[in-house]
Motif scaffolding. Structure first.
Motif, PDB file in Angstrom:
ATOM      1  N   ARG A 116       0.915  -1.258  -0.017  1.00  0.00           N
ATOM      2  CA  ARG A 116      -0.046   0.057   0.028  1.00  0.00           C
ATOM      3  C   ARG A 116       0.836   1.237   0.040  1.00  0.00           C
ATOM      4  O   ARG A 116       0.320   2.323  -0.630  1.00  0.00           O
ATOM      5  N   GLY A 117       2.168   1.147   0.603  1.00  0.00           N
ATOM      6  CA  GLY A 117       2.953   2.390   0.710  1.00  0.00           C
ATOM      7  C   GLY A 117       3.208   2.582  -0.694  1.00  0.00           C
ATOM      8  O   GLY A 117       3.460   3.963  -1.162  1.00  0.00           O
ATOM      9  N   PHE A 118       3.576   1.691  -1.518  1.00  0.00           N
ATOM     10  CA  PHE A 118       3.979   2.010  -3.240  1.00  0.00           C
ATOM     11  C   PHE A 118       2.658   2.616  -3.774  1.00  0.00           C
ATOM     12  O   PHE A 118       2.855   3.601  -4.421  1.00  0.00           O
ATOM     13  N   LEU A 119       1.590   1.812  -3.494  1.00  0.00           N
ATOM     14  CA  LEU A 119       0.413   2.738  -4.072  1.00  0.00           C
ATOM     15  C   LEU A 119       0.457   4.130  -3.637  1.00  0.00           C
ATOM     16  O   LEU A 119       0.010   4.974  -4.428  1.00  0.00           O
ATOM     17  N   LEU A 120       0.244   4.312  -2.449  1.00  0.00           N
ATOM     18  CA  LEU A 120       0.289   5.837  -2.152  1.00  0.00           C
ATOM     19  C   LEU A 120       1.415   6.701  -2.706  1.00  0.00           C
ATOM     20  O   LEU A 120       0.945   7.908  -3.206  1.00  0.00           O
ATOM     21  N   ARG A 121       2.719   6.174  -2.892  1.00  0.00           N
ATOM     22  CA  ARG A 121       3.783   7.100  -3.389  1.00  0.00           C
ATOM     23  C   ARG A 121       3.444   7.431  -5.064  1.00  0.00           C
ATOM     24  O   ARG A 121       3.733   8.425  -5.536  1.00  0.00           O
ATOM     25  N   VAL A 122       2.916   6.308  -5.576  1.00  0.00           N
ATOM     26  CA  VAL A 122       2.661   6.629  -7.042  1.00  0.00           C
ATOM     27  C   VAL A 122       1.350   7.182  -7.492  1.00  0.00           C
ATOM     28  O   VAL A 122       0.953   7.569  -8.528  1.00  0.00           O
ATOM     29  N   TRP A 123       0.453   7.182  -6.497  1.00  0.00           N
ATOM     30  CA  TRP A 123      -0.980   7.861  -6.830  1.00  0.00           C
ATOM     31  C   TRP A 123      -0.919   9.045  -7.411  1.00  0.00           C
ATOM     32  O   TRP A 123      -1.527   9.209  -8.532  1.00  0.00           O
ATOM     33  N   ASN A 174      -9.795   0.972  -9.723  1.00  0.00           N
ATOM     34  CA  ASN A 174      -9.513   0.247  -8.684  1.00  0.00           C
ATOM     35  C   ASN A 174      -8.418   0.671  -7.742  1.00  0.00           C
ATOM     36  O   ASN A 174      -8.579   0.653  -6.327  1.00  0.00           O
ATOM     37  N   ILE A 175      -7.484   1.446  -8.315  1.00  0.00           N
ATOM     38  CA  ILE A 175      -6.347   2.087  -7.295  1.00  0.00           C
ATOM     39  C   ILE A 175      -7.002   3.135  -6.708  1.00  0.00           C
ATOM     40  O   ILE A 175      -6.984   3.334  -5.475  1.00  0.00           O
ATOM     41  N   ALA A 176      -7.879   3.902  -7.140  1.00  0.00           N
ATOM     42  CA  ALA A 176      -8.632   5.033  -6.382  1.00  0.00           C
ATOM     43  C   ALA A 176      -9.778   4.305  -5.559  1.00  0.00           C
ATOM     44  O   ALA A 176      -9.705   4.935  -4.342  1.00  0.00           O
ATOM     45  N   THR A 177     -10.160   3.421  -5.632  1.00  0.00           N
ATOM     46  CA  THR A 177     -11.272   2.705  -4.870  1.00  0.00           C
ATOM     47  C   THR A 177     -10.315   2.412  -3.564  1.00  0.00           C
ATOM     48  O   THR A 177     -10.695   2.535  -2.188  1.00  0.00           O
ATOM     49  N   VAL A 178      -9.297   1.647  -3.714  1.00  0.00           N
ATOM     50  CA  VAL A 178      -8.412   1.233  -2.622  1.00  0.00           C
ATOM     51  C   VAL A 178      -7.918   2.145  -1.668  1.00  0.00           C
ATOM     52  O   VAL A 178      -7.740   2.126  -0.453  1.00  0.00           O
ATOM     53  N   LEU A 179      -7.591   3.372  -2.362  1.00  0.00           N
ATOM     54  CA  LEU A 179      -7.017   4.562  -1.762  1.00  0.00           C
ATOM     55  C   LEU A 179      -8.151   5.533  -1.168  1.00  0.00           C
ATOM     56  O   LEU A 179      -8.119   6.635  -0.645  1.00  0.00           O
ATOM     57  N   ASP A 180      -9.467   5.111  -1.402  1.00  0.00           N
ATOM     58  CA  ASP A 180     -10.861   5.903  -0.853  1.00  0.00           C
ATOM     59  C   ASP A 180     -10.672   7.225  -1.555  1.00  0.00           C
ATOM     60  O   ASP A 180     -11.090   8.237  -1.068  1.00  0.00           O
ATOM     61  N   GLN A 181     -10.171   7.415  -2.871  1.00  0.00           N
ATOM     62  CA  GLN A 181     -10.374   8.448  -3.568  1.00  0.00           C
ATOM     63  C   GLN A 181     -11.734   8.409  -4.519  1.00  0.00           C
ATOM     64  O   GLN A 181     -11.977   7.684  -5.196  1.00  0.00           O
ATOM     65  N   GLU A 341     -10.436 -11.337 -17.038  1.00  0.00           N
ATOM     66  CA  GLU A 341     -11.608 -11.132 -16.502  1.00  0.00           C
ATOM     67  C   GLU A 341     -11.717  -9.419 -16.218  1.00  0.00           C
ATOM     68  O   GLU A 341     -10.709  -8.614 -15.951  1.00  0.00           O
ATOM     69  N   ASN A 342     -12.797  -8.959 -16.090  1.00  0.00           N
ATOM     70  CA  ASN A 342     -13.048  -7.395 -15.692  1.00  0.00           C
ATOM     71  C   ASN A 342     -13.502  -7.827 -14.239  1.00  0.00           C
ATOM     72  O   ASN A 342     -14.323  -8.364 -13.739  1.00  0.00           O
ATOM     73  N   ASN A 343     -12.684  -6.612 -13.687  1.00  0.00           N
ATOM     74  CA  ASN A 343     -13.051  -6.626 -11.983  1.00  0.00           C
ATOM     75  C   ASN A 343     -13.064  -5.369 -11.547  1.00  0.00           C
ATOM     76  O   ASN A 343     -12.223  -4.853 -10.939  1.00  0.00           O
ATOM     77  N   LEU A 344     -13.944  -4.618 -11.919  1.00  0.00           N
ATOM     78  CA  LEU A 344     -14.163  -3.067 -11.315  1.00  0.00           C
ATOM     79  C   LEU A 344     -14.617  -3.007 -10.061  1.00  0.00           C
ATOM     80  O   LEU A 344     -15.841  -3.692  -9.968  1.00  0.00           O
ATOM     81  N   LEU A 345     -13.961  -2.835  -9.083  1.00  0.00           N
ATOM     82  CA  LEU A 345     -14.389  -2.884  -7.652  1.00  0.00           C
ATOM     83  C   LEU A 345     -15.613  -1.743  -7.178  1.00  0.00           C
ATOM     84  O   LEU A 345     -15.571  -0.760  -8.101  1.00  0.00           O
ATOM     85  N   PRO A 346     -16.462  -2.174  -6.256  1.00  0.00           N
ATOM     86  CA  PRO A 346     -17.480  -1.415  -5.922  1.00  0.00           C
ATOM     87  C   PRO A 346     -16.747   0.142  -5.603  1.00  0.00           C
ATOM     88  O   PRO A 346     -15.654   0.128  -5.330  1.00  0.00           O
ATOM     89  N   GLU A 347     -17.578   1.083  -5.525  1.00  0.00           N
ATOM     90  CA  GLU A 347     -17.222   2.197  -5.132  1.00  0.00           C
ATOM     91  C   GLU A 347     -16.921   2.382  -3.703  1.00  0.00           C
ATOM     92  O   GLU A 347     -17.554   1.804  -2.926  1.00  0.00           O
ATOM     93  N   ALA A 348     -15.801   3.089  -3.454  1.00  0.00           N
ATOM     94  CA  ALA A 348     -15.295   3.387  -2.081  1.00  0.00           C
ATOM     95  C   ALA A 348     -16.434   4.006  -1.249  1.00  0.00           C
ATOM     96  O   ALA A 348     -16.954   5.188  -1.592  1.00  0.00           O
ATOM     97  N   GLN A 349     -16.484   3.419   0.022  1.00  0.00           N
ATOM     98  CA  GLN A 349     -17.574   4.073   0.871  1.00  0.00           C
ATOM     99  C   GLN A 349     -17.130   5.461   1.076  1.00  0.00           C
ATOM    100  O   GLN A 349     -18.027   6.221   1.237  1.00  0.00           O
ATOM    101  N   VAL A 350     -16.048   5.972   1.392  1.00  0.00           N
ATOM    102  CA  VAL A 350     -15.458   7.435   1.602  1.00  0.00           C
ATOM    103  C   VAL A 350     -16.026   8.321   0.501  1.00  0.00           C
ATOM    104  O   VAL A 350     -16.788   9.125   0.639  1.00  0.00           O
TER     105      VAL A 350
END
Length: 359
Positions: A116-123, A174-181, A341-350
């Motif tokens: 997750r640290g990598f994801l935050l750095r490259v967001w 999906n990246i945005a969803t994981v990071l609640d963006q 496969e298509n795997n679009l995550l549900p919208e982030a709750q935030v």
């Protein structure tokens, strides 16, 4: 003829180790991965090679590759089409699918590393890249293929390029969803582009000759998830005889006797996505005759009328594609099904809550 027949759960790690080492041997100290030593680099192929490193567990080297992209990114979120020794080769245009593909690579790396640290750095890099891409989405849904040096959109679109952007938008969401963006506009752009790819062929190749002679126009919409199930199988069947040369691989274009290894790997994954596993395993098995046994690199292509390797280049992105296809067949890593496969995550709750507050 060299062959390699794979099955689920049996990744040929020893066989492909030299291929991984080949990519590492070309990667520069700053993280950039050129096509080969002394060659140019471009953002799309650089990312493809980095994805191969992630599959091999070379996470530090892969993250260094994304760090190079982050440092080279322009203020508007884009990259130039090609670089040589850290400098752009020319600045006449910047291609949208090259810019978008960073999101596919970043999501792929996160699926494997769970860092997750990598994801935050490259967001910030991913966000700027995707905003650039969506600024160049036409009102009719397609994404213009490039912008000029001045930043003006070149108003036509490519089926292959837009298919790649479609998958990259899925990954970016999906990246945005994981990071609640909150990136609802990205979801909208994704669905608009998918609808145009499926139902509006008139939006593509409007100002130049049709690209249907290119095999990628045939299978990329399957690889990217535009078509699945029976539609994907039908599309494969329609032009299988046109593009596939038995015991060799997939043609780059229908009217030239040239099979290319990277396209064959991508077709392998498209076949898996279409449920054509037997065809996928056979096709992938043909490709290892184009491997250099000494250093593990793969030649870009083979011209079978003249019986010559052409061009005489072992490209890092071809090596990356070899690793991606092997992973997809064997399901070696958690990213193995990314292109299947298509795997679009549900919208982030935030993000949902933020919109409710604004309402």
């Amino acid at each position: 003829m060299d062959s390699l027949l794979l099955s689920k759960g049996i990744f040929p790690e020893t066989f492909l180790r030299k291929t991984v080492d080949y990519i590492l041997s070309v990667q520069q100290d700053n993280g950039c991965i050129p096509w080969f030593v002394g060659g140019k680099a471009d953002p799309w192929d650089h990312t493809e090679a980095a994805m191969g490193l992630s599959i091999a567990g070379e996470c530090e080297a892969a993250e260094k590759a994304y760090q190079w992209l982050q440092q080279a990114q322009l203020a508007d979120g884009s990259w130039y089409a090609n670089y040589q020794d850290g400098e752009p080769l020319y600045c006449e245009k910047r291609e949208t699918n090259f810019v978008a593909y960073v999101a596919t690579g970043v999501w792929h790396h996160y699926l494997i590393s769970q860092n997750r640290g990598f994801l935050l750095r490259v967001w910030p890099m991913v966000e700027k890249a995707m905003e650039f891409v969506l600024r160049n989405q036409a009102p009719t849904g397609e994404v213009y293929w490039a912008v000029s040096e001045e930043g003006a959109p070149l108003r036509d679109a490519l089926i292959t390029g837009c298919s790649s952007v479609y998958k990259s938008l899925e990954c970016a969401v999906n990246i945005a969803t994981v990071l609640d963006q909150d990136k609802a506009a990205w979801r909208t752009g994704y669905h608009r582009l998918g609808k145009t790819l499926r139902h509006h062929p008139e939006c593509f190749d409007r100002t130049w000759e049709s690209k249907e002679r290119y095999s990628m126009d045939w299978f990329y919409p399957i690889l990217a998830g535009v078509y699945r199930g029976s539609e994907a199988k039908s599309r494969i069947q329609e032009r299988w005889e046109t593009f596939v040369k038995k015991d060799m691989g997939c043609l780059c274009v229908s009217d030239e006797p040239w099979v290319t290894v990277a396209e064959s790997c991508e077709l392998t994954m498209a076949l898996l996505a279409a449920g054509e596993r037997t065809k996928a395993i056979s096709l992938y098995g043909w490709l290892h005759q184009w491997r250099d046994g000494d250093d593990g690199g793969y030649w870009t292509g083979y011209q079978y009328v003249e019986n010559i390797i052409w061009p005489e280049e072992k490209t890092t992105w071809t090596a990356g594609a070899i690793l991606l296809a092997a992973d997809a067949i064997t399901e070696h890593t958690p990213a193995a099904r990314l292109f299947l496969e298509n795997n679009l995550l549900p919208e982030a709750q935030v993000a949902q809550a933020a919109r409710e507050v604004r309402a």
